[in-house]
Motif scaffolding. Structure first.
Motif, PDB file in Angstrom:
ATOM      1  N   SER A   1       0.817  -1.222   0.000  1.00 42.34           N
ATOM      2  CA  SER A   1       0.000   0.000   0.000  1.00 42.34           C
ATOM      3  C   SER A   1       0.842   1.260   0.000  1.00 42.34           C
ATOM      4  O   SER A   1       0.320   2.360  -0.214  1.00 42.34           O
ATOM      5  CB  SER A   1      -0.915   0.005   1.230  1.00 42.34           C
ATOM      6  N   GLY A   2       2.153   1.109   0.269  1.00 45.04           N
ATOM      7  CA  GLY A   2       3.018   2.281   0.350  1.00 45.04           C
ATOM      8  C   GLY A   2       3.005   2.959   1.695  1.00 45.04           C
ATOM      9  O   GLY A   2       3.572   4.044   1.858  1.00 45.04           O
ATOM     10  N   ASP A   3       2.378   2.318   2.693  1.00 42.12           N
ATOM     11  CA  ASP A   3       2.325   2.922   4.026  1.00 42.12           C
ATOM     12  C   ASP A   3       3.672   2.862   4.736  1.00 42.12           C
ATOM     13  O   ASP A   3       3.914   3.604   5.688  1.00 42.12           O
ATOM     14  CB  ASP A   3       1.265   2.224   4.876  1.00 42.12           C
ATOM     15  N   VAL A   4       4.528   1.932   4.305  1.00 41.95           N
ATOM     16  CA  VAL A   4       5.909   1.875   4.784  1.00 41.95           C
ATOM     17  C   VAL A   4       6.808   1.627   3.569  1.00 41.95           C
ATOM     18  O   VAL A   4       6.345   1.170   2.524  1.00 41.95           O
ATOM     19  CB  VAL A   4       6.145   0.766   5.839  1.00 41.95           C
ATOM     20  N   ARG A   5       8.076   1.924   3.731  1.00 42.24           N
ATOM     21  CA  ARG A   5       9.053   1.681   2.659  1.00 42.24           C
ATOM     22  C   ARG A   5       9.979   0.552   3.107  1.00 42.24           C
ATOM     23  O   ARG A   5      10.612   0.640   4.163  1.00 42.24           O
ATOM     24  CB  ARG A   5       9.862   2.945   2.383  1.00 42.24           C
ATOM     25  N   LEU A   6      10.039  -0.500   2.304  1.00 41.07           N
ATOM     26  CA  LEU A   6      10.871  -1.648   2.637  1.00 41.07           C
ATOM     27  C   LEU A   6      12.284  -1.432   2.096  1.00 41.07           C
ATOM     28  O   LEU A   6      12.469  -1.189   0.915  1.00 41.07           O
ATOM     29  CB  LEU A   6      10.263  -2.924   2.049  1.00 41.07           C
ATOM     30  N   LEU A   7      13.277  -1.543   2.987  1.00 45.02           N
ATOM     31  CA  LEU A   7      14.670  -1.327   2.577  1.00 45.02           C
ATOM     32  C   LEU A   7      15.421  -2.627   2.315  1.00 45.02           C
ATOM     33  O   LEU A   7      16.455  -2.602   1.640  1.00 45.02           O
ATOM     34  CB  LEU A   7      15.422  -0.522   3.641  1.00 45.02           C
ATOM     35  N   GLY A   8      14.937  -3.743   2.860  1.00 46.39           N
ATOM     36  CA  GLY A   8      15.650  -4.984   2.607  1.00 46.39           C
ATOM     37  C   GLY A   8      14.992  -6.184   3.258  1.00 46.39           C
ATOM     38  O   GLY A   8      14.307  -6.068   4.270  1.00 46.39           O
ATOM     39  N   VAL A   9      15.210  -7.349   2.625  1.00 46.57           N
ATOM     40  CA  VAL A   9      14.706  -8.627   3.128  1.00 46.57           C
ATOM     41  C   VAL A   9      15.903  -9.443   3.603  1.00 46.57           C
ATOM     42  O   VAL A   9      16.898  -9.582   2.898  1.00 46.57           O
ATOM     43  CB  VAL A   9      13.941  -9.395   2.034  1.00 46.57           C
ATOM     44  N   MET A  10      15.796  -9.999   4.814  1.00 43.38           N
ATOM     45  CA  MET A  10      16.916 -10.741   5.409  1.00 43.38           C
ATOM     46  C   MET A  10      16.872 -12.217   5.016  1.00 43.38           C
ATOM     47  O   MET A  10      16.716 -13.111   5.842  1.00 43.38           O
ATOM     48  CB  MET A  10      16.879 -10.596   6.931  1.00 43.38           C
ATOM     49  N   ALA A  11      16.995 -12.478   3.713  1.00 46.59           N
ATOM     50  CA  ALA A  11      16.904 -13.838   3.201  1.00 46.59           C
ATOM     51  C   ALA A  11      17.980 -14.074   2.149  1.00 46.59           C
ATOM     52  O   ALA A  11      18.587 -13.121   1.639  1.00 46.59           O
ATOM     53  CB  ALA A  11      15.526 -14.077   2.598  1.00 46.59           C
ATOM     54  N   GLN A  12      18.200 -15.353   1.840  1.00 43.32           N
ATOM     55  CA  GLN A  12      19.194 -15.692   0.823  1.00 43.32           C
ATOM     56  C   GLN A  12      18.759 -15.216  -0.560  1.00 43.32           C
ATOM     57  O   GLN A  12      19.573 -14.795  -1.378  1.00 43.32           O
ATOM     58  CB  GLN A  12      19.412 -17.215   0.783  1.00 43.32           C
ATOM     59  N   GLU A  13      17.453 -15.299  -0.803  1.00 44.40           N
ATOM     60  CA  GLU A  13      16.912 -14.935  -2.118  1.00 44.40           C
ATOM     61  C   GLU A  13      15.707 -14.026  -1.946  1.00 44.40           C
ATOM     62  O   GLU A  13      15.098 -13.974  -0.876  1.00 44.40           O
ATOM     63  CB  GLU A  13      16.496 -16.203  -2.878  1.00 44.40           C
ATOM     64  N   ARG A  14      15.338 -13.356  -3.011  1.00 45.51           N
ATOM     65  CA  ARG A  14      14.156 -12.503  -2.985  1.00 45.51           C
ATOM     66  C   ARG A  14      12.897 -13.340  -2.762  1.00 45.51           C
ATOM     67  O   ARG A  14      12.821 -14.491  -3.162  1.00 45.51           O
ATOM     68  CB  ARG A  14      14.034 -11.714  -4.291  1.00 45.51           C
ATOM     69  N   SER A  15      11.922 -12.734  -2.125  1.00 48.61           N
ATOM     70  CA  SER A  15      10.676 -13.429  -1.842  1.00 48.61           C
ATOM     71  C   SER A  15       9.755 -13.432  -3.057  1.00 48.61           C
ATOM     72  O   SER A  15       9.657 -12.434  -3.783  1.00 48.61           O
ATOM     73  CB  SER A  15       9.954 -12.745  -0.674  1.00 48.61           C
ATOM     74  N   GLN A  16       9.071 -14.555  -3.255  1.00 49.67           N
ATOM     75  CA  GLN A  16       8.094 -14.633  -4.344  1.00 49.67           C
ATOM     76  C   GLN A  16       6.942 -13.661  -4.126  1.00 49.67           C
ATOM     77  O   GLN A  16       6.268 -13.267  -5.077  1.00 49.67           O
ATOM     78  CB  GLN A  16       7.544 -16.055  -4.435  1.00 49.67           C
ATOM     79  N   TYR A  17       6.724 -13.245  -2.871  1.00 52.59           N
ATOM     80  CA  TYR A  17       5.625 -12.347  -2.573  1.00 52.59           C
ATOM     81  C   TYR A  17       5.975 -10.883  -2.833  1.00 52.59           C
ATOM     82  O   TYR A  17       5.084 -10.058  -3.062  1.00 52.59           O
ATOM     83  CB  TYR A  17       5.182 -12.512  -1.118  1.00 52.59           C
ATOM     84  N   LEU A  18       7.275 -10.552  -2.790  1.00 53.44           N
ATOM     85  CA  LEU A  18       7.738  -9.195  -3.097  1.00 53.44           C
ATOM     86  C   LEU A  18       9.002  -9.305  -3.953  1.00 53.44           C
ATOM     87  O   LEU A  18      10.103  -9.012  -3.493  1.00 53.44           O
ATOM     88  CB  LEU A  18       8.039  -8.411  -1.815  1.00 53.44           C
ATOM     89  N   PRO A  19       8.854  -9.739  -5.196  1.00 50.39           N
ATOM     90  CA  PRO A  19      10.033 -10.004  -6.031  1.00 50.39           C
ATOM     91  C   PRO A  19      10.886  -8.778  -6.340  1.00 50.39           C
ATOM     92  O   PRO A  19      12.056  -8.921  -6.710  1.00 50.39           O
ATOM     93  CB  PRO A  19       9.425 -10.589  -7.312  1.00 50.39           C
ATOM     94  N   ASP A  20      10.331  -7.587  -6.177  1.00 54.03           N
ATOM     95  CA  ASP A  20      11.104  -6.365  -6.446  1.00 54.03           C
ATOM     96  C   ASP A  20      11.889  -5.877  -5.228  1.00 54.03           C
ATOM     97  O   ASP A  20      12.682  -4.936  -5.344  1.00 54.03           O
ATOM     98  CB  ASP A  20      10.164  -5.241  -6.923  1.00 54.03           C
ATOM     99  N   ALA A  21      11.660  -6.494  -4.087  1.00 57.71           N
ATOM    100  CA  ALA A  21      12.339  -6.053  -2.859  1.00 57.71           C
ATOM    101  C   ALA A  21      13.720  -6.698  -2.767  1.00 57.71           C
ATOM    102  O   ALA A  21      13.828  -7.930  -2.778  1.00 57.71           O
ATOM    103  CB  ALA A  21      11.507  -6.413  -1.644  1.00 57.71           C
ATOM    104  N   PRO A  22      14.785  -5.903  -2.652  1.00 54.64           N
ATOM    105  CA  PRO A  22      16.137  -6.467  -2.586  1.00 54.64           C
ATOM    106  C   PRO A  22      16.435  -7.125  -1.248  1.00 54.64           C
ATOM    107  O   PRO A  22      15.871  -6.748  -0.217  1.00 54.64           O
ATOM    108  CB  PRO A  22      17.030  -5.244  -2.793  1.00 54.64           C
ATOM    109  N   THR A  23      17.304  -8.109  -1.268  1.00 53.47           N
ATOM    110  CA  THR A  23      17.757  -8.721  -0.021  1.00 53.47           C
ATOM    111  C   THR A  23      18.864  -7.862   0.583  1.00 53.47           C
ATOM    112  O   THR A  23      19.442  -7.008  -0.085  1.00 53.47           O
ATOM    113  CB  THR A  23      18.302 -10.136  -0.270  1.00 53.47           C
ATOM    114  N   PHE A  24      19.163  -8.095   1.843  1.00 52.46           N
ATOM    115  CA  PHE A  24      20.300  -7.439   2.487  1.00 52.46           C
ATOM    116  C   PHE A  24      21.582  -7.819   1.755  1.00 52.46           C
ATOM    117  O   PHE A  24      22.464  -6.989   1.529  1.00 52.46           O
ATOM    118  CB  PHE A  24      20.390  -7.865   3.954  1.00 52.46           C
ATOM    119  N   LYS A  25      21.680  -9.104   1.386  1.00 54.22           N
ATOM    120  CA  LYS A  25      22.894  -9.619   0.758  1.00 54.22           C
ATOM    121  C   LYS A  25      23.184  -8.910  -0.550  1.00 54.22           C
ATOM    122  O   LYS A  25      24.337  -8.579  -0.867  1.00 54.22           O
ATOM    123  CB  LYS A  25      22.753 -11.125   0.522  1.00 54.22           C
TER     124      LYS A  25
END
Length: 320
Positions: free
Chosen positions: A215-239
């Motif tokens: 919804s854009g109510d928060v801004r996601l800066l990174g996902v703490m996973a080995q690979e990108r999530s299928q649910y948010l494929p545009d969100a970069p990982t920390f790695k």
């Protein structure tokens, strides 16, 4: 009774369960304890899997989800550990937070207080900022923390020693940042804090923040996973951004230690069947629950590995 029947009965009793217990279970409603408030990721996962486990336990089976929030999960997990080991008290556990309380010596339970049934979910941690935050990237936020140590607060959906908190400590150690954690104990209050602009940043599990990110109510800066999530494929990982940090929260089922093996087997079989049920798979996909089934033996191995890693971390960087 002939000798053969007597011998079979003796062997079954020695295994810790009478024939009637194994064959009649469940003969009354089962309570599934959730150590967090309604509405969070653990509660959603528990309620969805409970409905399908009932189906696969057999006609008349009933599982009631009982929320016992407080103390970062300690109240609910202590209640679970002290339950009667007859299969009618089970509960959701959340490694590594579940392990961390025992490692630091705070909990009234140990890992030996529980009999794992199986894992349901592996949910990666994420870091978000307010929608109007001046920080557009993870590196910008890290650099700001380095420039003003201890001034940038990061809220966590858990308590001290939760996966999110340990993730912040690991980031501070590896990146040289100096974020200050704030503990909200469960998901709902940390979501309210970040939405209200009361804190500049927050960590929580991916599944708990998907609607806010989309919804854009928060801004996601990174996902703490080995690979990108299928649910948010545009969100970069920390790695991807140069920070080799993987933080995953498990949500699984356990019973009090001493629960009869045949009863554990029935629960494990029902859990596996539920997670393979096409309707549940569709339901979980619609709810965007990141499923990852492990049987009781594999789940015990995961719990033991997490405990070992946390014990070593505690020696170097105590989180309290």
């Amino acid at each position: 009774m002939n000798i053969r029947s007597l011998l079979i009965g003796t062997i079954i009793a020695a295994m810790g369960v009478a024939p009637s217990v194994a064959s009649e279970y469940p003969a009354k409603p089962i309570e599934m304890i959730v150590a967090f408030a309604p509405g969070g990721g653990t509660d959603v996962a528990a309620r969805s899997i409970a409905r399908f486990m009932q189906k696969h336990l057999g006609e008349g089976a009933s599982i009631a989800v009982i929320n016992k929030p407080g103390a970062g999960g300690e109240i609910g997990w202590t209640t679970l550990s002290q339950g009667k080991p007859d299969g009618y008290t089970i509960g959701m556990i959340n490694p590594p937070a579940f392990n961390a309380l025992a490692v630091e010596g705070k909990a009234k339970y140990t890992m030996d207080s529980f009999q794992p049934i199986g894992n349901v979910v592996l949910d990666p941690g994420i870091l978000v900022v307010t929608k109007n935050s001046p920080y557009k990237t993870l590196t910008e936020l890290v650099d700001a923390s380095k420039a003003a140590p201890g001034t940038i607060v990061v809220g966590t959906s858990g308590a001290a020693g939760s996966s999110e908190h340990i993730g912040i400590l690991s980031l501070n150690r590896s990146a040289g940042s100096a974020f200050k954690p704030a503990f909200f104990g469960s998901t709902a209050p940390v979501r309210q804090a970040i939405l209200g602009g009361h804190i500049p940043a927050a960590t929580m599990n991916l599944s708990e923040a998907l609607p806010l990110v989309r919804s854009g109510d928060v801004r996601l800066l990174g996902v703490m996973a080995q690979e990108r999530s299928q649910y948010l494929p545009d969100a970069p990982t920390f790695k991807e951004q140069g920070y080799d940090l993987v933080v995953m929260t498990s949500r699984g089922l356990a019973a009090p230690a001493g629960t009869p093996p045949a009863v554990v087997e029935k629960l494990q079989s029902a859990l596996k069947a539920a997670m393979e049920d096409p309707e549940y798979v569709r339901t979980a996909k619609e709810a965007e629950i990141p499923l990852a089934y492990l049987d009781a033996k594999a789940y015990r191995a995961l719990i033991d590995r997490i405990t070992s890693e946390l014990t070593e971390t505690w020696k170097v960087t105590p989180w309290r």
